[in-house]
Scaffold this active site. Sequence first.
Site, short mmCIF file in Angstrom:
data_model
loop_
_atom_site.label_atom_id
_atom_site.label_comp_id
_atom_site.label_asym_id
_atom_site.label_seq_id
_atom_site.Cartn_x
_atom_site.Cartn_y
_atom_site.Cartn_z
N ARG A 72 38.13 46.60 42.25
CA ARG A 72 37.61 45.75 43.32
C ARG A 72 37.26 44.39 42.73
O ARG A 72 36.72 44.31 41.63
CB ARG A 72 36.35 46.37 43.97
CG ARG A 72 36.64 47.54 44.91
CD ARG A 72 37.38 47.07 46.16
NE ARG A 72 37.65 48.15 47.10
CZ ARG A 72 38.77 48.89 47.11
NH1 ARG A 72 39.71 48.69 46.20
NH2 ARG A 72 38.95 49.83 48.02
N ASP B 114 44.91 42.66 40.62
CA ASP B 114 45.47 43.14 41.88
C ASP B 114 44.44 42.98 42.99
O ASP B 114 44.75 43.06 44.18
CB ASP B 114 45.90 44.61 41.78
CG ASP B 114 46.62 45.10 43.04
OD1 ASP B 114 46.33 46.21 43.53
OD2 ASP B 114 47.48 44.33 43.56
N GLU C 40 40.04 38.76 49.73
CA GLU C 40 41.51 38.88 49.69
C GLU C 40 42.07 38.44 51.04
O GLU C 40 41.73 39.05 52.05
CB GLU C 40 41.91 40.35 49.43
CG GLU C 40 41.65 40.80 48.01
CD GLU C 40 41.75 42.30 47.81
OE1 GLU C 40 42.20 43.02 48.72
OE2 GLU C 40 41.37 42.77 46.72
N HIS D 229 46.81 43.06 46.29
CA HIS D 229 46.20 44.38 46.48
C HIS D 229 47.25 45.43 46.85
O HIS D 229 47.22 45.99 47.95
CB HIS D 229 45.08 44.33 47.53
CG HIS D 229 44.14 45.51 47.40
ND1 HIS D 229 42.84 45.48 47.81
CD2 HIS D 229 44.34 46.76 46.93
CE1 HIS D 229 42.27 46.67 47.58
NE2 HIS D 229 43.16 47.45 47.05
N GLY E 167 48.00 48.14 44.87
CA GLY E 167 47.84 49.32 44.00
C GLY E 167 48.45 50.59 44.58
O GLY E 167 49.06 51.38 43.86
#
Lengths: 378, 328
Positions: free
Chosen positions: B245, B269, B274, B293, B295
Amino acid sequence: MLRVKAICLARCVHLAASWGKLADKYLSKRTKKSRTSLLNYRTSRNNNSKIMERKELPGILVSEIGGPFGVLESHVEFLKMHFNLITMKEFQKSKEELREKIKSVFVFEGRPLVDRELLESLPDLRVIGNSGVGVNHLDLKLISSFGVKITNTPHAVSDSTADIGMALMLASARRLVEGCDIAMSPQTKHFCVDWLGVEVTRATLGIIGMGNIGYKVAKRAKAFDMNILYHNRNRRKEEEQVVGATYCKTIEELLQRSDFVMLVVNLTSETHKLIGKKELGLMKPTAILINICRGAVVDQDALAEALQNGIIKAAALDVTDPEPLPRDHQLLQLKNVIITPHIGTATVQALRMMTEEAVENILAVLNDRPIPSEVYPN
Amino acid sequence: MAKQNCRPYTLISAIGGIDGVYEDHVEFLEQHLKLITMQEFLENQQELSQKIEAIYLWFKKPAATRELLQSLPNLKVIANSGVGVDHLDLKLISSFGVKVANTPFAVVNPTADLGIALLLASARRLVEGYQIAVSPETKYFKADWLGEDVSGATLGIIGMGHIGYKVAQRAKAFEMKILYHNRNRRAVDEEQAVGAVYCQQMEDLLQQADFVILCVALTSQTRSLIGEKELKLMKSSAILINICRGQVVDQDALVKALQNKVIKAAALDVTYPEPLPRDHPLLQLKNVIITPHIGSATVKSRRCMMISMVESILDGVNGLPIPNEVHG
């Protein structure tokens, strides 16, 4: 006679084994300290060099020092410990004086060009020591015809090249470059939740060419629970067991079953355009091709066409033919291609090890010892 | 209350579009759930508010606000996509007697894969290299353009839960030396299987690692876990990778550290927010890779998530124990 042969063989094995051990030592003890301790170890194995005056050291020809193509400045000190370092410029200026001193040529990044003219101008030349494992840029038959040996550096390149293979496979599967572009683009307002890549874990990887590098790729892929297939000139049963790889007798079988196809072969007349229209057509439309060996192993026009028409999903190429590609080349325009500038061994440590391995091989030739990595014409 | 039909009424934000439930998941979902979009709900609140027993919370939508919770008197379970629940007010939701479930297993492999992808990409300067390879200006490739070796380097894993452990398994195959810091030390055989060395003090890990990867959950204890002090402890040649995070890192401190070469590079990431504002300094730095993001952004993983969420909803609605329940 047999006893002498046995001793030579034993020494050869010992040298090869100690090279491996040294390579491992180097790789696992990566610190910020200078490498002089390792270099001293190498130096002390060749006692003659240590006590010789500089002018008595064998001459080694290099293209140049520094700049975009030259031998790295940081390697010069090490080279000068063992050799009288002569650049092409110096040689061309004083050919008469230097021609008989040059016993070896250190080929780095394909330079200097070893052609008939150069070979004829070096009457005492005994060895071409290549930095790197690929020797497709050297005319092995021609060089051999002058009684000159050729050596390469298979051990120094394998880890870093295998790493790049994995890096490219992961980057293309997960659309890393595209994603980075989105994350950093001035236009981006939000991240779409339906923007997806494909999974690497438990996917099928087909390795074409399972030599040193291919085997290291397999070891890494195993940790991702990948189903590993391989195609090789010769089957490697022991290694198969270690990494759980399945041998594919035919390349066709591998191509049909793989989600990722990685090319890790030497470039020879047999592997030239190994992957063409037919091979690409056999691959899954969801498959990704990764090339970390030589551009000429792939028919590039066929590849561009296959990528444009969705015959395969994407490609990731550390190598092309030529390097770099012409700026208007089709492959540079395609969204589903990642190209990197031949960086398989582009790390401080790998280049250092390559120079060290090349020097070890050159010295072995000059001192009439067993040669760890000699290359023969077919 | 009489049972409605077999498929529980489940609130979703929308189908399709940039943040809706995936079109190609709808068939499976409709086999098990009666999907009600927010729009349908708002148009027919009186009738539907009594019927809805579950929320299928796909990428933070719909937001589980007090207002929404109050309007759903028969809500039993919220199934959340992904493993992180830092965006949910767990106490609030619990106070309404509603259970929360996440999808810890669906995300593990692809997130670990992405962690290694970012580690390799930043070590070997893959994005920069790509830009050189395709740039109209490029005439030749320089021999002295170098990255860092991954094989044999030291990886420090901060947070060795499911994802951290899978990262360790992958890193081991690259012959990396693995250090880890965790709230609790792992069992000896687990450590040995990946050759990981426990660092009770995070500082020890930071000082030794060539690569530091963050794999912790965001909690009040891990907020700004990596700040100026921690970055200074890292080697100047080290690379920071964040796959958990954005708030685990003090972003301002990270910017300063990257600008002043306190650490070598970062690969993120996740950020906060975001996406980052387009003028954020992190977007201007050459030694930063950012991904949006992703992942768990694989076809397979999202499908697994979806199935897991359906199972949680069915368990929750039927009063059964929910294996992936998140406890406040």
